[in-house]
Every structure is written in structure tokens, then in C-alpha cells.
Design a protein around this motif. Structure first.
Motif, PDB file in Angstrom:
ATOM      1  N   ALA A   8    -110.038  57.159  -0.266  1.00  0.00           N
ATOM      2  CA  ALA A   8    -111.434  56.764  -0.510  1.00  0.00           C
ATOM      3  C   ALA A   8    -111.512  55.547  -1.426  1.00  0.00           C
ATOM      4  O   ALA A   8    -112.356  54.664  -1.217  1.00  0.00           O
ATOM      5  N   GLU A   9    -110.638  55.491  -2.429  1.00  0.00           N
ATOM      6  CA  GLU A   9    -110.650  54.347  -3.345  1.00  0.00           C
ATOM      7  C   GLU A   9    -110.271  53.065  -2.606  1.00  0.00           C
ATOM      8  O   GLU A   9    -110.894  52.012  -2.790  1.00  0.00           O
ATOM      9  N   ILE A  10    -109.249  53.154  -1.754  1.00  0.00           N
ATOM     10  CA  ILE A  10    -108.844  51.988  -0.972  1.00  0.00           C
ATOM     11  C   ILE A  10    -109.980  51.551  -0.052  1.00  0.00           C
ATOM     12  O   ILE A  10    -110.302  50.363   0.044  1.00  0.00           O
ATOM     13  N   GLU A  11    -110.617  52.506   0.613  1.00  0.00           N
ATOM     14  CA  GLU A  11    -111.714  52.183   1.534  1.00  0.00           C
ATOM     15  C   GLU A  11    -112.856  51.486   0.804  1.00  0.00           C
ATOM     16  O   GLU A  11    -113.428  50.511   1.299  1.00  0.00           O
ATOM     17  N   ILE A  65    -103.392  44.197   3.737  1.00  0.00           N
ATOM     18  CA  ILE A  65    -102.233  45.054   3.464  1.00  0.00           C
ATOM     19  C   ILE A  65    -102.699  46.481   3.171  1.00  0.00           C
ATOM     20  O   ILE A  65    -102.187  47.455   3.729  1.00  0.00           O
ATOM     21  N   LEU A  66    -103.703  46.597   2.304  1.00  0.00           N
ATOM     22  CA  LEU A  66    -104.232  47.921   1.960  1.00  0.00           C
ATOM     23  C   LEU A  66    -104.966  48.552   3.138  1.00  0.00           C
ATOM     24  O   LEU A  66    -104.941  49.771   3.317  1.00  0.00           O
ATOM     25  N   ARG A  67    -105.602  47.722   3.968  1.00  0.00           N
ATOM     26  CA  ARG A  67    -106.301  48.227   5.149  1.00  0.00           C
ATOM     27  C   ARG A  67    -105.304  48.892   6.111  1.00  0.00           C
ATOM     28  O   ARG A  67    -105.546  49.971   6.644  1.00  0.00           O
ATOM     29  N   SER A  68    -104.168  48.223   6.322  1.00  0.00           N
ATOM     30  CA  SER A  68    -103.137  48.768   7.202  1.00  0.00           C
ATOM     31  C   SER A  68    -102.601  50.085   6.651  1.00  0.00           C
ATOM     32  O   SER A  68    -102.437  51.063   7.378  1.00  0.00           O
ATOM     33  N   TYR A  69    -102.369  50.110   5.347  1.00  0.00           N
ATOM     34  CA  TYR A  69    -101.860  51.325   4.700  1.00  0.00           C
ATOM     35  C   TYR A  69    -102.850  52.472   4.868  1.00  0.00           C
ATOM     36  O   TYR A  69    -102.484  53.588   5.247  1.00  0.00           O
ATOM     37  N   LYS A  70    -104.131  52.186   4.621  1.00  0.00           N
ATOM     38  CA  LYS A  70    -105.175  53.209   4.711  1.00  0.00           C
ATOM     39  C   LYS A  70    -105.329  53.739   6.129  1.00  0.00           C
ATOM     40  O   LYS A  70    -105.424  54.949   6.364  1.00  0.00           O
ATOM     41  N   VAL A  77     -97.411  44.338   5.494  1.00  0.00           N
ATOM     42  CA  VAL A  77     -97.411  42.874   5.356  1.00  0.00           C
ATOM     43  C   VAL A  77     -97.350  42.217   6.735  1.00  0.00           C
ATOM     44  O   VAL A  77     -97.991  41.185   6.967  1.00  0.00           O
ATOM     45  N   GLN A  78     -96.602  42.800   7.649  1.00  0.00           N
ATOM     46  CA  GLN A  78     -96.553  42.253   9.009  1.00  0.00           C
ATOM     47  C   GLN A  78     -97.933  42.289   9.657  1.00  0.00           C
ATOM     48  O   GLN A  78     -98.342  41.353  10.347  1.00  0.00           O
TER      49      GLN A  78
END
Length: 686
Positions: A474-477, A575-580, A595-596
Motif C-alpha cells: 500500500a505504501e508503494i502504491e 522500478i517500484l511499480r514493477s516490484y509492486k 530495473v529491466q
């Protein structure tokens, strides 16, 4: 016995793309007109079996998946509009693939398509033990002529003579009601019961002597606990050992053994249990919220109580976290889109008038002409414009004062509601990670969980030990949403400034009207100032993204993470979007993978910027610095391909250290509903 499941949720424009949802479920790449990008996801081990069913009166183009969902997103104008409803159903293992598909087709045709919905169906069989179907349904009905209908309609109130009632000022009195019953809770219950009935009919047709039910054990009047459904590998392992006369010692098999013993004990004690004493129940979420509200408000200073009373009168509804947050966000949007541009325009106008006055005394004819003034008759132009500025300045001062008063009251009440939400949530989930106990970036998620508990929607509430993981997502979003918003603002302001600058240059070259030149000059400089202000806001968001990125990938080497500090806002966000996104899909990606993903989006931005420069080259654009030109697509600067390749090479490609966390989360989900109820003392632990 076969496993029954039917779940429903709504896909909202506020947080999701229905084109992306359709792409993910169908396994097809689809172009999104709203995002101007192709939505595509990794190839599945077993290709989904996807098809579309439509009512007879729906147009033929609805059978094209890309056209259908792009049309839905175009038709729904509201920023938070409901785009589609998804029904997720489990398919019985007792049926073969053909029988499963026939079951889905019959159920969807009868209960959705015949009612007027277009259904986009995708059957997933990636895991043999868990076949299921995703059904995306249109929310807006079609008219008989094949055009979109209305989601809601007006029902006018009438008097005893059948005449429409009117207010004192002559306006018709009406109620807005849904044009269909598809959003009603009763309809969902009807669908759940109908699917169970469809399965049982299919079983009967194929000679399978079993039955399923949409009702819980409690609703069926059964005093027993549901067993855990075993994963395929564990089920086969237990079966092989049983054939050898041996007892498996796996976690879930042993858990089921304990559940069977518990059910036997329940049956033995059933006759002895008459009722539950009232004093055994613990405070509900509503009661906890009330207690915390009373405690916090009893210690407030007078100005805070004054703000609460003020907002109660303004909102005309309950003063709670959700309502106050929505009101505050509305005030912020109004300030950003209306008040700040007006204030900036006044500042720019004052500076421009001061500059042209000095230029007149210095006899700088060229500058005066570029701003819509001339040497001859200077004061005939200058004085009316100065008076217009002073008049606007007075009006703007009054408007700003009112706005500041509203914001001050609302922000005070928001802080109070935030404290109450934090305290209540921490009371219910005392083991939440320390970093989230008072983290305002996860307040919305906390509020949603409390609301789900209030309404007994336990399937939407994570098990206590999973809460920190949910809040981390939720924090990342929340920060990505903030990043996307400021990036979009900066980009729009940059493109608008370039357009206005081009228009001004053209007007000067054509020796246009001085008043038009003057007004365009104010607009160009105002947009440049707004762009500068937004860029400063973007720098602050970029710093927050950097801190969160470091925390998310804390296992990486410090020497590697230092290089991430120089990345621009959009790359960090990607980067954070991909992780989330991967985390929500059940995977924990490596930093290298993220990163890719970000590099591919940065490459797309570079292509768009290059195309933009080719088609928008003009005297104004050419006078801009490289950094100012790049803002059109690169907010906060570019990340070179060389740097991104270096980061991909140096970043970790493993996430083994987090796999145990993911596994433990899966174990917890198995008995989540029962255990969360026990956590709140909502049922008796025998």
C-alpha cells in the motif's frame, strides 16, 4: 468433494486499467488507448482458453477484446468510474475440460449475457489442481439499438394526481436509481446460489453423485470446521503414503487430521452448548473506534473542536477518516488547479508590469514590443493593465483567505481522524511492523481494513501476520500514485508552455494586436512559473521514492544502492511499480528484473521525446535549454542507457532471502478467515 468458489469484485478507473486486466486474463497483448501503450504479460505455461459472449442486440465490435474494453474506458468519463465487474469461479475437478467449458458457457449465458452483459471469459488451467475461470462483465447495459445505455436513471416523485412534484423554486424532485440490479448484494447472492445449482445439474447430467453448496457450514446448519484444500503435490504425496499404509506428516495433512478431531469433538459437545454468554464477546470495531474517538477528542485543544464542529456543518455527513480525506483531497485539487494558477498569474503580471515600466524608462523598444507595449502611447497601455491587475489582486486576496480558512479547518480534522485510525488499527493489529504504526502513507489502507472488519468482509482482511506485507504494498502504491500525478502535471505544463510560446512568437512575427501579445506573454510566463513550482514538488517526491527504494531493496550492496540515488523520478517509480505489480501477482521479483522493466519504459519515453522534437521544432522550442526540452517526457531528467545497463549488471538477480516470507504468507492464508475471527473473538475456539 469438489471445491466451490465464486468471488466478485469491481475494476475501477481510479486504480486499474480494464484493458490491462483483460490482457492479463486472456493472455493476449492489447493496446490501451488511455495509456497509449500495449499491455502484455508473461506467457503462461498453459495458454488460457478465452472467448467473448454477447447479447443479441449488442454490436458485433464487442466480440473484439481490444475494441470492447477501450470503448468501455472511453465511454466512462469519471475518474473513479466502474469499468467492469469480475466474477472468479472455481471449476470442478470431477469434470473434464470439455464439460468444464460447457458449464462455464451455460452459466455465463444464462445469468449474465441473457441479462444484457457482454462477458469476456478466460479459463485458466496453469495448475491442474486449480482450474478456474475469470469472467469480465460490462457494467453499462446496451440499448436495443446497440448503443450504450445509462448506468442510472431518474425516478420522479409524483403527487396523488400523478403530477411531478417540484421544489419551491420550480425544480423537479427525483431520485437517482440504478438502471439494473447488477450492483445489488441480493444479485450476487443469487449468482452464488445459481452457480452451485449449475454445478450440481452438470454433475447429475454426467453421472457424478456429488453436490456442492454456496452456503457456509454455518448457513447449512452444520456445526463443523472446513478442512483445508491440499495443494496437488501434497495431495498426491498423502495418497501414495496412504496406499502403502503409512501416515503423512505434512503440515496441512496433519492440520486436516486435527480439524477432523475437532469436528468430532464439536459433535460430542454440541448438545451441551446452549448459548454464548453476552460477556464473552469483545468490543467490535465500531466500539473501538468510538472509544478512541472519545479518548482523542477529550484531549483536543479548543481550536480543534471548533474545526470539527465547522466541518460537521459543511460535510452534512459523518465526520470520519474517509469523508474528511475525500473533502481534503477535493480542496487540494481545487487549490492546485484553480487557486495556484491564479496566484501565479498575478505574481507574473506584477513582475511583467514592473519590467516593462523599467524598460520604457530605458527606452528598450524591442523588449516592450515583445511584451505587447510600444514607446509611443506607453501609459495608455500601461495604466489600464495596472488597474486590471490591482482589481484582480483584491478579489484574489479574498478568495485565498477563504480557501486558507477551509484548508486549516479540514487539515486539523484530518489529523484528528488520522490519529484515531492509527490508534484503532494498532489496537486490533498490535504486531504490525513499527515502520507502519504511524505511517500516514498507509492510512487509506488501514481505513479500508477497518471498514472491511466493520462490515464483516473478512476475505478482504489479511491475517495479522500478513498485515505488514499488505501495508508495504500500500505504501508503494500510494507513493507511485503521487509520482504519476506530479509527473503528469509537469508534462502537461511543459507541453502547454511550448504551445503558448510558439503562438506568441507567431503573433509577434505577424505584428499582432499588442493586447493579444501581452495576454500571451502572461500565460507563457505563468505556465513557466507553475512548471518550476511543480518541478520542485517532483524533487521532493523523488527523494521519497529514493528512501522507499532503498528500504525495499535493503539487501542490496550499499555501493549499488548509491548509484540508484541519481536516478530520475520516473525511473525510480517504474522500478517500484514493477516490484509492486509482481508482488501482488504472487511473485517477489529481483532488483535486476525491476530495473529491466524500468529501462524498457525509459526507452519508450526517449522514442516519444525524439518524435516530439521532430514535429514541434520552432523558434521558441529551439531557444529552450536541453533540460527544458526534455521535461516534455522526462520529469527530473534522463537516465542514460549506459547507467541502466550498469545497474542491471550490478543488481542482484536473486530473491531467495525473501522466499521464506512468501511461503509463510501462503500458509497463513489457508486458515485466514477462521483465525482472524478468533483474533477478534468473533467465534468460540473449542
Amino acid at each position: 468433494m469438489s471445491y466451490y468458489m465464486l468471488r466478485a469484485n469491481v475494476i475501477s478507473k481510479k486504480t486499474q486499467s480494464v484493458v490491462a486486466s483483460a490482457s492479463y486474463r486472456s493472455g493476449m497483448p492489447l493496446y490501451s488507448e488511455r495509456d497509449e501503450e500495449t499491455k502484455s504479460f508473461r506467457t503462461r505455461g498453459v495458454a488460457p482458453e478465452a472467448f467473448i459472449l454477447k447479447p443479441d442486440h449488442a454490436p458485433e465490435w464487442t466480440l473484439d477484446r481490444e475494441t470492447l474494453w477501450n470503448e468501455v474506458e472511453t465511454t466512462e468519463k469519471a475518474w473513479n468510474a466502474q469499468l467492469a465487474r469480475e466474477i472468479l469461479i472455481a471449476l470442478p475437478l470431477e469434470l473434464n475440460h470439455v464439460q468444464q467449458k460447457r458449464l462455464v458457457e451455460t452459466f455465463v449465458q444464462t445469468h449474465f449475457v441473457n441479462e444484457g452483459m457482454v462477458a469476456d471469459v478466460a479459463i485458466h488451467r496453469d495448475k491442474e489442481h486449480n482450474p478456474h475461470a475469470h469472467i469480465l462483465l460490462t457494467i453499462r447495459p446496451f440499448k436495443e439499438d446497440g448503443t450504450w445505455g445509462e448506468k442510472k436513471r431518474r425516478v420522479y416523485e409524483r403527487d396523488e394526481n400523478g403530477e411531478i412534484k417540484r421544489t419551491d423554486d420550480g425544480k423537479k424532485i427525483f431520485q437517482t436509481v440504478s438502471s439494473t440490479d447488477w450492483n445489488h448484494r441480493e444479485t450476487l447472492v443469487k449468482w452464488r446460489l445459481a452457480y452451485a445449482e449449475s454445478i450440481n445439474d452438470t454433475f447429475l447430467e454426467n453421472g457424478i453423485h456429488q453436490k456442492v453448496s454456496a452456503l457456509s457450514f454455518e448457513e447449512q446448519g452444520l456445526e463443523k470446521v472446513a478442512e483445508v484444500r491440499l495443494e496437488r503435490n501434497e495431495y498426491q504425496f498423502v495418497k501414495r503414503l496412504a496406499a502403502q499404509g503409512k501416515e503423512a506428516t505434512t503440515f496441512y495433512h496433519q492440520l486436516n487430521q486435527e480439524i477432523r478431531k475437532t469436528n468430532h469433538e464439536i459433535a460430542r459437545l454440541e448438545s451441551k452448548i446452549v448459548s454464548l454468554p453476552a460477556h464473552q464477546s469483545t468490543p467490535s470495531v465500531e466500539k473501538l473506534l468510538h472509544q478512541e474517538t472519545s479518548l482523542v477528542t477529550s484531549q483536543l485543544e479548543p481550536e480543534y473542536m471548533k474545526s470539527i464542529h465547522f466541518l460537521q456543518g459543511r460535510l452534512k455527513q459523518e465526520v470520519n477518516f474517509t469523508n474528511v480525506r475525500q473533502h481534503l483531497e477535493g480542496l487540494y485539487r481545487w487549490r492546485e488547479r484553480t487557486l495556484e494558477p491564479k496566484e501565479t498569474e498575478l505574481t507574473v503580471t506584477h513582475a511583467l508590469l514592473d519590467a516593462v515600466n523599467k524598460s520604457y524608462h530605458a527606452q528598450n523598444k524591442e523588449f516592450l514590443q515583445s511584451q505587447g507595449f510600444s514607446i509611443n502611447g506607453f501609459y495608455k497601455q500601461f495604466v489600464p493593465r495596472l488597474e486590471a491587475y490591482e482589481s484582480k489582486d483584491v478579489d484574489q486576496g479574498k478568495e485565498a483567505k477563504t480557501q486558507d480558512m477551509l484548508l486549516e479547518h479540514t487539515e486539523r480534522v484530518y489529523n484528528v481522524c488520522s490519529l484515531i485510525t492509527h490508534r484503532t488499527f494498532n489496537e486490533i493489529f498490535p504486531d504490525v511492523a513499527e515502520e507502519f504504526k504511524w505511517n500516514d502513507r498507509v492510512l487509506r489502507s488501514k481505513s479500508d481494513m477497518l471498514e472491511a472488519l466493520k462490515q464483516n468482509r473478512l476475505e478482504q482482511v489479511p491475517y495479522p501476520e500478513e498485515v505488514s506485507e499488505v501495508l508495504a504494498i500500500a505504501e508503494i502504491e500510494q507513493l507511485i500514485e503521487k509520482s504519476d500525478s506530479i509527473s503528469n502535471t509537469v508534462r502537461i505544463q511543459s507541453l502547454t508552455r511550448n504551445k503558448l510560446g510558439k503562438e506568441k512568437d507567431a503573433l509577434i512575427n505577424m505584428r499582432g494586436e499588442p493586447e493579444q501579445v501581452y495576454q500571451l506573454s502572461i500565460k507563457v510566463n505563468t505556465m513557466q512559473q507553475l512548471l518550476t513550482q511543480s518541478s520542485r514538488k517532483a524533487e521532493l517526491v523523488n527523494e521519497q521514492l529514493g528512501v522507499l527504494l532503498r528500504h525495499t531493496f535493503a539487501d542490496e550492496k550499499e555501493s549499488t544502492l548509491k548509484k540508484y540515488d541519481v536516478l530520475p523520478l520516473q525511473v525510480k517509480a517504474d522500478i517500484l511499480r514493477s516490484y509492486k505489480d509482481e508482488l501482488k501477482n504472487g511473485f517477489i521479483p529481483s532488483l535486476r528484473d525491476c530495473v529491466q522493466f524500468a529501462k524498457s519504459l525509459e526507452t519508450e519515453r526517449a522514442d516519444k521525446q525524439q518524435a516530439y522534437e521532430k514535429t514541434h521544432s520552432n523558434s521558441f522550442f529551439d531557444r529552450l535549454s536541453t533540460a527544458q526540452k526534455d521535461i516534455s517526457y522526462f520529469v527530473g531528467g534522463r537516465a542514460s542507457s549506459e547507467l541502466l545497463e550498469q545497474l542491471i549488471h550490478q543488481s542482484s538477480s536473486s530473491h531467495a532471502s525473501k522466499q521464506s516470507t512468501q511461503l509463510s504468507s501462503k500458509l497463513k492464508r489457508k486458515t485466514k478467515n477462521q483465525r482472524i475471527r478468533q483474533q477478534l473473538d468473533l467465534e468460540v475456539d473449542l
